[in-house]
Motif scaffolding. Structure first.
Motif, PDB file in Angstrom:
ATOM      1  N   PRO A 108       0.801  -1.220   0.000  1.00  0.00           N
ATOM      2  CA  PRO A 108       0.000   0.000   0.000  1.00  0.00           C
ATOM      3  C   PRO A 108       0.834   1.270   0.000  1.00  0.00           C
ATOM      4  O   PRO A 108       1.841   1.378   0.696  1.00  0.00           O
ATOM      5  N   SER A 124     -11.233   2.518  -6.940  1.00  0.00           N
ATOM      6  CA  SER A 124     -12.278   2.661  -5.935  1.00  0.00           C
ATOM      7  C   SER A 124     -13.611   3.076  -6.559  1.00  0.00           C
ATOM      8  O   SER A 124     -13.678   4.034  -7.337  1.00  0.00           O
ATOM      9  N   ARG A 152      -6.852   3.892  -4.655  1.00  0.00           N
ATOM     10  CA  ARG A 152      -7.630   4.225  -3.462  1.00  0.00           C
ATOM     11  C   ARG A 152      -8.468   5.481  -3.695  1.00  0.00           C
ATOM     12  O   ARG A 152      -8.183   6.273  -4.602  1.00  0.00           O
ATOM     13  N   ASP A 203      -2.839   6.977   5.166  1.00  0.00           N
ATOM     14  CA  ASP A 203      -4.165   6.615   4.653  1.00  0.00           C
ATOM     15  C   ASP A 203      -5.218   7.706   4.824  1.00  0.00           C
ATOM     16  O   ASP A 203      -6.188   7.746   4.087  1.00  0.00           O
TER      17      ASP A 203
END
Length: 226
Positions: A108, A124, A152, A203
């Motif tokens: 990630p 996404s 993402r 994140d």
């Protein structure tokens, strides 16, 4: 003894993370493991990753593109005791149960997750259609061959430069892992997911936030370095 992270919106606490030093998760860590035994009846293999109890790799988590040799997908055909295998932890050990593993590695980053050797790419669903199309076009330019990617939600509005930086950093991380695999010392930890603090910054922390307040010199050094 522990790290606490608060996310505040309009002076209201909306998320609160607490991680004790003694409860460090190994989810996301990549190991070169050694197969201990294969149990066809359970469709699983037990793998020594050098972290206490043996971890378990179920047939459903095997990356058949690298291990299958085109045969029927039986775990006893793919793995044998003593074999070394590249694995990633998908669930922490609990009680008497060892960690759960997958052999499909994913790394990630801030805007995307790199899947080395992955054939498919996903974006996404939370992103609007025009943004999905834009990102798809950009990624064609920057993605290495034979590499999958999961984009993402944080990638909304990301520039080609930002995506390239993510891809470059993750590709470099993968090359380091591959180099260690070639050295072949199993069981060995090849990559560990960062501390909770870095995960949250990576994140969650984006331009929607006004600021980030850090208490503690060690924490500051870690965040600043990242």
């Amino acid at each position: 003894d522990y790290t606490q992270i608060a996310v505040i919106e309009d002076n209201v606490l909306v998320e609160h993370y607490v991680a004790r030093e003694s409860q460090v998760s190994i989810i996301g860590n990549v190991y070169l493991g050694k197969v201990q035994n294969v149990l066809p009846s359970m469709e699983a293999a037990f793998v020594d990753i050098g972290a206490g109890r043996n971890a378990v790799l179920y047939a459903g988590e095997v990356d058949w593109t690298t291990l299958g040799n085109g045969k029927a997908r039986k775990i006893e055909d793919a793995l044998t005791p003593g074999q070394t295998i590249l694995v990633q932890v998908s669930k922490d050990p609990i009680g008497q149960k060892g960690a759960r593993l997958t052999s499909q590695i994913s790394l990630p980053g801030r805007f995307l997750v790199l899947v080395p050797g992955g054939q498919t790419s996903g974006i996404s669903r939370k992103l609007p259609e025009n943004e999905r199309t834009r990102l798809k076009t950009l990624l064609k330019e920057v993605l290495p061959d034979n590499t999958g990617v999961i984009v993402r939600t944080a990638a909304e509005g990301a520039t080609e430069d930002q995506l390239t930086r993510d891809v470059t950093a993750l590709t470099a991380r993968w090359e380091v892992i591959e180099g260690k695999v070639a050295a072949g010392k199993a069981p060995e930890l090849l990559y560990s997911e960062p501390d909770l603090m870095i995960k949250v910054v990576r994140d969650l922390f984006n331009e929607d936030f006004h600021g980030l307040v850090v208490e503690g010199d060690d924490a500051w050094d870690m965040v600043k370095g990242y």
